[in-house]
Write a protein that holds these residues in place. Sequence first.
Motif, short mmCIF file in Angstrom:
data_model
loop_
_atom_site.label_atom_id
_atom_site.label_comp_id
_atom_site.label_asym_id
_atom_site.label_seq_id
_atom_site.Cartn_x
_atom_site.Cartn_y
_atom_site.Cartn_z
N LEU A 26 24.71 -56.31 -38.72
CA LEU A 26 23.26 -56.21 -38.85
C LEU A 26 22.80 -54.76 -38.61
CD1 LEU A 26 22.05 -59.46 -37.08
CD2 LEU A 26 21.91 -58.93 -39.51
N ASP A 27 23.38 -54.10 -37.63
CA ASP A 27 23.03 -52.70 -37.37
C ASP A 27 23.40 -51.82 -38.57
OD1 ASP A 27 22.05 -53.33 -34.89
OD2 ASP A 27 23.86 -52.69 -33.79
N ASP A 28 24.58 -52.06 -39.15
CA ASP A 28 25.00 -51.29 -40.33
C ASP A 28 24.06 -51.54 -41.50
OD1 ASP A 28 27.09 -50.32 -38.87
OD2 ASP A 28 28.62 -51.64 -39.77
N MET A 29 23.63 -52.80 -41.69
CA MET A 29 22.71 -53.11 -42.77
C MET A 29 21.36 -52.43 -42.54
SD MET A 29 23.49 -57.13 -43.54
CE MET A 29 21.91 -57.37 -44.29
N GLN A 30 20.91 -52.41 -41.32
CA GLN A 30 19.62 -51.80 -40.97
C GLN A 30 19.69 -50.28 -41.22
OE1 GLN A 30 18.39 -52.64 -36.97
NE2 GLN A 30 16.48 -53.56 -37.67
N VAL B 131 34.38 -68.44 -24.74
CA VAL B 131 33.28 -67.51 -24.52
C VAL B 131 33.66 -66.12 -25.02
CG1 VAL B 131 31.98 -66.32 -22.71
CG2 VAL B 131 32.26 -68.79 -22.61
N THR B 132 34.87 -65.69 -24.74
CA THR B 132 35.33 -64.39 -25.21
C THR B 132 35.35 -64.34 -26.73
OG1 THR B 132 36.70 -64.16 -23.24
CG2 THR B 132 37.23 -62.73 -25.09
N HIS B 133 35.85 -65.38 -27.35
CA HIS B 133 35.92 -65.44 -28.80
C HIS B 133 34.51 -65.40 -29.42
CE1 HIS B 133 37.61 -66.45 -32.69
NE2 HIS B 133 36.72 -67.41 -32.82
N MET B 134 33.60 -66.18 -28.88
CA MET B 134 32.24 -66.20 -29.41
C MET B 134 31.55 -64.86 -29.18
SD MET B 134 30.91 -70.04 -28.68
CE MET B 134 29.42 -69.78 -29.60
N ASP B 135 31.81 -64.23 -28.04
CA ASP B 135 31.22 -62.93 -27.76
C ASP B 135 31.69 -61.90 -28.79
OD1 ASP B 135 29.59 -61.23 -26.20
OD2 ASP B 135 31.39 -60.42 -25.22
N GLN B 136 32.97 -61.94 -29.13
CA GLN B 136 33.50 -61.02 -30.14
C GLN B 136 32.84 -61.27 -31.49
OE1 GLN B 136 37.69 -61.76 -30.03
NE2 GLN B 136 38.03 -60.52 -28.18
N ARG B 137 32.65 -62.54 -31.83
CA ARG B 137 32.00 -62.87 -33.11
C ARG B 137 30.56 -62.37 -33.15
NH1 ARG B 137 35.42 -64.51 -37.17
NH2 ARG B 137 37.07 -65.73 -36.21
N PHE B 138 29.83 -62.58 -32.06
CA PHE B 138 28.44 -62.10 -32.02
C PHE B 138 28.38 -60.58 -32.08
CE2 PHE B 138 27.23 -66.31 -30.14
CZ PHE B 138 26.36 -66.67 -31.17
#
Length: 83
Positions: free
Chosen positions: A74-78, A60-67
């Motif tokens: 996505l924020d940087d692209m926006q 869960v920690t690993h996936m949270d870091q990935r998300f």
Amino acid sequence: MEMMVWNVVLTAVVGLMGFLIKSKFDELARISILLNRTREEVARDHITRKEVDDRVEKLVTHMDQRFNRIEQKLDDMQKGRTT
């Protein structure tokens, strides 16, 4: 004479039954030992609930870091398109 034959037959039957019962109890003891060994091996090969919880927490920690990284990208692209 007849009583002696009857005693011999009964003694043979009781002896045979005793032998069969002893062999069955010996087999039962052997199977009990094998069952205990199997239980120990199964317990050794499987993981505990704590280990499962630790692994799930790491996942869960690993996936949270990935998300979080994906969200940041996505924020940087926006921000790059709106400027």
